[in-house]
Motif scaffolding. Structure first.
Motif, PDB file in Angstrom:
ATOM      1  N   UNK A   8     108.431  32.124 -11.961  1.00 63.69           N
ATOM      2  CA  UNK A   8     108.402  33.555 -12.225  1.00 63.69           C
ATOM      3  C   UNK A   8     108.844  33.715 -13.680  1.00 63.69           C
ATOM      4  N   UNK A   9     108.084  34.431 -14.499  1.00 64.71           N
ATOM      5  CA  UNK A   9     108.480  34.586 -15.910  1.00 64.71           C
ATOM      6  C   UNK A   9     109.844  35.268 -16.054  1.00 64.71           C
ATOM      7  N   UNK A  10     110.548  34.929 -17.121  1.00 64.06           N
ATOM      8  CA  UNK A  10     111.841  35.558 -17.424  1.00 64.06           C
ATOM      9  C   UNK A  10     111.654  37.065 -17.544  1.00 64.06           C
ATOM     10  N   UNK A  11     112.681  37.808 -17.131  1.00 65.72           N
ATOM     11  CA  UNK A  11     112.637  39.280 -17.218  1.00 65.72           C
ATOM     12  C   UNK A  11     114.047  39.826 -17.120  1.00 65.72           C
ATOM     13  N   UNK A  12     114.261  40.978 -17.733  1.00 65.89           N
ATOM     14  CA  UNK A  12     115.536  41.701 -17.639  1.00 65.89           C
ATOM     15  C   UNK A  12     116.731  40.859 -18.086  1.00 65.89           C
ATOM     16  N   UNK A  13     116.514  39.959 -19.022  1.00 67.77           N
ATOM     17  CA  UNK A  13     117.602  39.116 -19.485  1.00 67.77           C
ATOM     18  C   UNK A  13     117.912  37.954 -18.555  1.00 67.77           C
ATOM     19  N   UNK A  14     117.153  37.829 -17.485  1.00 64.41           N
ATOM     20  CA  UNK A  14     117.331  36.713 -16.544  1.00 64.41           C
ATOM     21  C   UNK A  14     116.303  35.633 -16.871  1.00 64.41           C
ATOM     22  N   UNK A  15     116.652  34.367 -16.670  1.00 66.89           N
ATOM     23  CA  UNK A  15     115.710  33.289 -16.986  1.00 66.89           C
ATOM     24  C   UNK A  15     114.540  33.243 -16.005  1.00 66.89           C
ATOM     25  N   UNK A  16     113.529  32.447 -16.364  1.00 64.75           N
ATOM     26  CA  UNK A  16     112.430  32.227 -15.428  1.00 64.75           C
ATOM     27  C   UNK A  16     112.998  31.513 -14.205  1.00 64.75           C
TER      28      UNK A  16
END
Length: 85
Positions: A8-16
């Protein structure tokens, strides 16, 4: 990262986030991410659980539904983890 598995691509400052599914499940995982992201961007009147349950039914039972759920819930997890930082 194992390139045989979908992330899952990184998003919201969370890693992939790596999933336990191979590339054959990519469309289901991507759809889960897209569905969750659409709800997050414009939640409106539809409850999150309803969005998950109804869209899940569009996939064959078993691993296809599980892969969709993984994409959906991992995107929600990223959002929750990103907002707590």
């Amino acid at each position: 990262m194992d390139e045989n598995y979908i992330s899952i691509p990184a998003a919201y400052g969370s890693p992939s986030l790596l999933t336990p599914w191979g590339k054959e499940f990519s469309p289901m995982i991507e759809r889960g991410v897209q569905c969750a992201q659409a709800w997050l961007d414009a939640p409106g009147d539809v409850p999150l659980w309803w969005e998950l349950a109804q869209t899940r039914k569009t996939f064959p039972a078993g691993c296809c539904q599980d892969a969709f759920e993984a994409g959906f819930l991992l995107r929600i997890q990223q959002r929750l983890g990103g907002t707590s930082r």
